[in-house]
Design a protein around this motif. Structure first.
Motif, PDB file in Angstrom:
ATOM      1  N   ASP A  43       0.814  -1.207   0.000  1.00 27.86           N
ATOM      2  CA  ASP A  43       0.000   0.000   0.000  1.00 27.86           C
ATOM      3  C   ASP A  43       0.856   1.270   0.000  1.00 27.86           C
ATOM      4  OD1 ASP A  43      -2.438  -1.481   0.168  1.00 27.86           O
ATOM      5  OD2 ASP A  43      -2.084  -1.778   2.302  1.00 27.86           O
ATOM      6  N   GLY A  44       2.134   1.107  -0.284  1.00 33.16           N
ATOM      7  CA  GLY A  44       3.031   2.254  -0.279  1.00 33.16           C
ATOM      8  C   GLY A  44       2.638   3.307  -1.300  1.00 33.16           C
ATOM      9  N   SER A  45       2.953   4.542  -0.983  1.00 31.81           N
ATOM     10  CA  SER A  45       2.587   5.656  -1.848  1.00 31.81           C
ATOM     11  C   SER A  45       3.454   5.693  -3.110  1.00 31.81           C
ATOM     12  CB  SER A  45       2.760   6.972  -1.093  1.00 31.81           C
ATOM     13  OG  SER A  45       2.603   8.075  -1.962  1.00 31.81           O
ATOM     14  N   PRO A  46       2.862   6.061  -4.245  1.00 31.24           N
ATOM     15  CA  PRO A  46       3.653   6.241  -5.467  1.00 31.24           C
ATOM     16  C   PRO A  46       4.466   7.528  -5.428  1.00 31.24           C
ATOM     17  CG  PRO A  46       1.375   6.818  -5.876  1.00 31.24           C
ATOM     18  CD  PRO A  46       1.423   6.238  -4.496  1.00 31.24           C
ATOM     19  N   THR A  47       4.252   8.323  -4.388  1.00 31.90           N
ATOM     20  CA  THR A  47       4.982   9.579  -4.228  1.00 31.90           C
ATOM     21  C   THR A  47       6.012   9.440  -3.115  1.00 31.90           C
ATOM     22  OG1 THR A  47       3.023  10.835  -4.885  1.00 31.90           O
ATOM     23  CG2 THR A  47       4.789  12.043  -3.763  1.00 31.90           C
ATOM     24  N   ALA A  48       7.254   9.809  -3.401  1.00 38.54           N
ATOM     25  CA  ALA A  48       8.323   9.674  -2.419  1.00 38.54           C
ATOM     26  C   ALA A  48       8.070  10.534  -1.193  1.00 38.54           C
ATOM     27  CB  ALA A  48       9.658  10.049  -3.053  1.00 38.54           C
ATOM     28  N   GLY A  49       8.346   9.956  -0.023  1.00 41.27           N
ATOM     29  CA  GLY A  49       8.170  10.671   1.237  1.00 41.27           C
ATOM     30  C   GLY A  49       9.481  10.761   2.004  1.00 41.27           C
ATOM     31  N   PRO A  50       9.490  10.328   3.275  1.00 45.26           N
ATOM     32  CA  PRO A  50      10.714  10.370   4.084  1.00 45.26           C
ATOM     33  C   PRO A  50      11.806   9.479   3.505  1.00 45.26           C
ATOM     34  CG  PRO A  50       8.765  10.025   5.453  1.00 45.26           C
ATOM     35  CD  PRO A  50       8.329   9.840   4.033  1.00 45.26           C
ATOM     36  N   THR A  51      13.048   9.759   3.868  1.00 47.29           N
ATOM     37  CA  THR A  51      14.160   8.939   3.405  1.00 47.29           C
ATOM     38  C   THR A  51      14.152   7.593   4.125  1.00 47.29           C
ATOM     39  OG1 THR A  51      15.709   9.702   5.100  1.00 47.29           O
ATOM     40  CG2 THR A  51      15.549  11.009   3.061  1.00 47.29           C
ATOM     41  N   ALA A  52      14.913   6.648   3.572  1.00 46.24           N
ATOM     42  CA  ALA A  52      15.024   5.334   4.201  1.00 46.24           C
ATOM     43  C   ALA A  52      15.607   5.461   5.600  1.00 46.24           C
ATOM     44  CB  ALA A  52      15.894   4.419   3.346  1.00 46.24           C
ATOM     45  N   ALA A  53      16.566   6.360   5.777  1.00 50.28           N
ATOM     46  CA  ALA A  53      17.164   6.573   7.102  1.00 50.28           C
ATOM     47  C   ALA A  53      16.119   7.076   8.089  1.00 50.28           C
ATOM     48  CB  ALA A  53      18.319   7.561   6.996  1.00 50.28           C
ATOM     49  N   GLU A  54      15.245   7.958   7.638  1.00 51.54           N
ATOM     50  CA  GLU A  54      14.192   8.483   8.513  1.00 51.54           C
ATOM     51  C   GLU A  54      13.177   7.396   8.870  1.00 51.54           C
ATOM     52  OE1 GLU A  54      14.195  13.154   7.034  1.00 51.54           O
ATOM     53  OE2 GLU A  54      12.995  11.676   5.948  1.00 51.54           O
ATOM     54  N   VAL A  55      12.902   6.522   7.932  1.00 50.37           N
ATOM     55  CA  VAL A  55      11.987   5.416   8.201  1.00 50.37           C
ATOM     56  C   VAL A  55      12.611   4.462   9.227  1.00 50.37           C
ATOM     57  CG1 VAL A  55      10.847   3.395   7.226  1.00 50.37           C
ATOM     58  CG2 VAL A  55      10.858   5.550   5.962  1.00 50.37           C
ATOM     59  N   ILE A  56      13.893   4.162   9.056  1.00 48.34           N
ATOM     60  CA  ILE A  56      14.599   3.298  10.004  1.00 48.34           C
ATOM     61  C   ILE A  56      14.563   3.900  11.404  1.00 48.34           C
ATOM     62  CG2 ILE A  56      16.906   2.468  10.651  1.00 48.34           C
ATOM     63  CD1 ILE A  56      17.444   2.096   7.638  1.00 48.34           C
ATOM     64  N   ALA A  57      14.718   5.210  11.488  1.00 50.16           N
ATOM     65  CA  ALA A  57      14.735   5.890  12.787  1.00 50.16           C
ATOM     66  C   ALA A  57      13.422   5.718  13.548  1.00 50.16           C
ATOM     67  CB  ALA A  57      15.034   7.375  12.595  1.00 50.16           C
ATOM     68  N   GLN A  58      12.335   5.546  12.824  1.00 44.71           N
ATOM     69  CA  GLN A  58      11.028   5.375  13.467  1.00 44.71           C
ATOM     70  C   GLN A  58      10.957   4.098  14.291  1.00 44.71           C
ATOM     71  OE1 GLN A  58       8.086   5.568  10.335  1.00 44.71           O
ATOM     72  NE2 GLN A  58       8.740   7.601   9.659  1.00 44.71           N
ATOM     73  N   TYR A  59      11.832   3.134  13.986  1.00 42.71           N
ATOM     74  CA  TYR A  59      11.812   1.848  14.669  1.00 42.71           C
ATOM     75  C   TYR A  59      12.955   1.703  15.679  1.00 42.71           C
ATOM     76  CZ  TYR A  59       8.515   0.723  10.980  1.00 42.71           C
ATOM     77  OH  TYR A  59       7.427   0.741  10.135  1.00 42.71           O
ATOM     78  N   GLN A  60      13.663   2.806  15.934  1.00 42.74           N
ATOM     79  CA  GLN A  60      14.766   2.784  16.892  1.00 42.74           C
ATOM     80  C   GLN A  60      14.375   3.577  18.143  1.00 42.74           C
ATOM     81  OE1 GLN A  60      17.411   0.789  16.029  1.00 42.74           O
ATOM     82  NE2 GLN A  60      16.165   0.407  14.198  1.00 42.74           N
ATOM     83  N   SER A  61      15.108   3.359  19.206  1.00 43.38           N
ATOM     84  CA  SER A  61      14.757   3.987  20.488  1.00 43.38           C
ATOM     85  C   SER A  61      15.232   5.423  20.616  1.00 43.38           C
ATOM     86  CB  SER A  61      15.318   3.156  21.651  1.00 43.38           C
ATOM     87  OG  SER A  61      16.726   3.014  21.532  1.00 43.38           O
ATOM     88  N   GLY A  62      16.096   5.876  19.704  1.00 45.60           N
ATOM     89  CA  GLY A  62      16.566   7.250  19.760  1.00 45.60           C
ATOM     90  C   GLY A  62      17.472   7.562  18.596  1.00 45.60           C
ATOM     91  N   PRO A  63      17.879   8.843  18.464  1.00 45.11           N
ATOM     92  CA  PRO A  63      18.717   9.271  17.338  1.00 45.11           C
ATOM     93  C   PRO A  63      20.041   8.522  17.244  1.00 45.11           C
ATOM     94  CG  PRO A  63      17.781  11.166  18.473  1.00 45.11           C
ATOM     95  CD  PRO A  63      17.491   9.968  19.322  1.00 45.11           C
TER      96      PRO A  63
END
Length: 206
Positions: A43-63
């Protein structure tokens, strides 16, 4: 030996796994390698959004943890000769890119098409949902421009992608990259080349 590898272009581990598998299979001529589509985010968007690094950060406990995870992935890629620019790559819907790989398979160039898509997305940060980008990459991978445009502008190979995804469910595949050897139990394709080579021998499979 038939080796089916389930992949998604968006997955950096798939790029790493592809290189490791190539090392494991070097010099082998007894393997029928088949690339199978499996979308990480149907269901991913055909329009680019956040970077892969930003997506990975969503699943980590901190910066700090997020930065360490990005560095780890990039380091593993570098060890395989792959530059993974997770700050440039932006996840998008990969369905049309998968259809393009199936076009490549129909002409004996699945590996070349997949390699160009992976490099385009992970290293160059290209938008693999954009028709003009897919056309460019398909042609650069050696496909006929007319055939590429027909696929990009139409719906050809849609059922091929869907069939692969149904096959993944039936085989018990839970993630990518996963490989299935001669219809056996799915295994990770991110193992070391040595471990993959052992897995891909009749003796190791019992």
């Amino acid at each position: 030996m038939r080796v089916e590898v389930y992949f998604d272009i968006l997955c950096p581990w798939c790029y790493i796994g592809k290189r490791r598998l190539a090392t494991a299979l070097a010099g082998r001529d007894d393997v029928d390698l088949v690339w199978r589509s499996m979308e990480l985010d149907p269901d991913g968007s055909p329009t680019a959004g956040p970077t892969a690094a930003e997506v990975i950060a969503q699943y980590q406990s901190g910066p700090e943890q997020a930065a360490a995870r990005v560095r780890q992935i990039q380091s593993l890629g570098e060890a395989e000769g792959v530059r993974l620019d997770l700050h440039k790559a932006r996840p998008v819907n990969s369905f049309d890119a998968h259809r393009l790989v199936h076009l490549g398979a129909a002409h004996g160039r699945a590996d070349e098409v997949l390699e160009r898509l992976l490099h385009g997305y992970h290293t160059e940060g290209l938008d693999i949902a954009a028709p003009e980008v897919l056309e460019k990459l398909g042609v650069e991978a050696g496909l006929d421009p007319v055939a590429v445009r027909r696929v990009v502008e139409g719906t050809e190979f849609t059922e091929h992608v869907r069939a692969d995804e149904r096959r993944a469910v039936e085989a018990g595949v839970r993630g990518v990259p996963s490989l299935v050897v001669d219809g056996g139990v799915p295994a990770s394709a991110v193992q070391s080349p040595e471990a993959l080579a052992r897995l891909l021998t009749p003796r190791s499979r019992g």
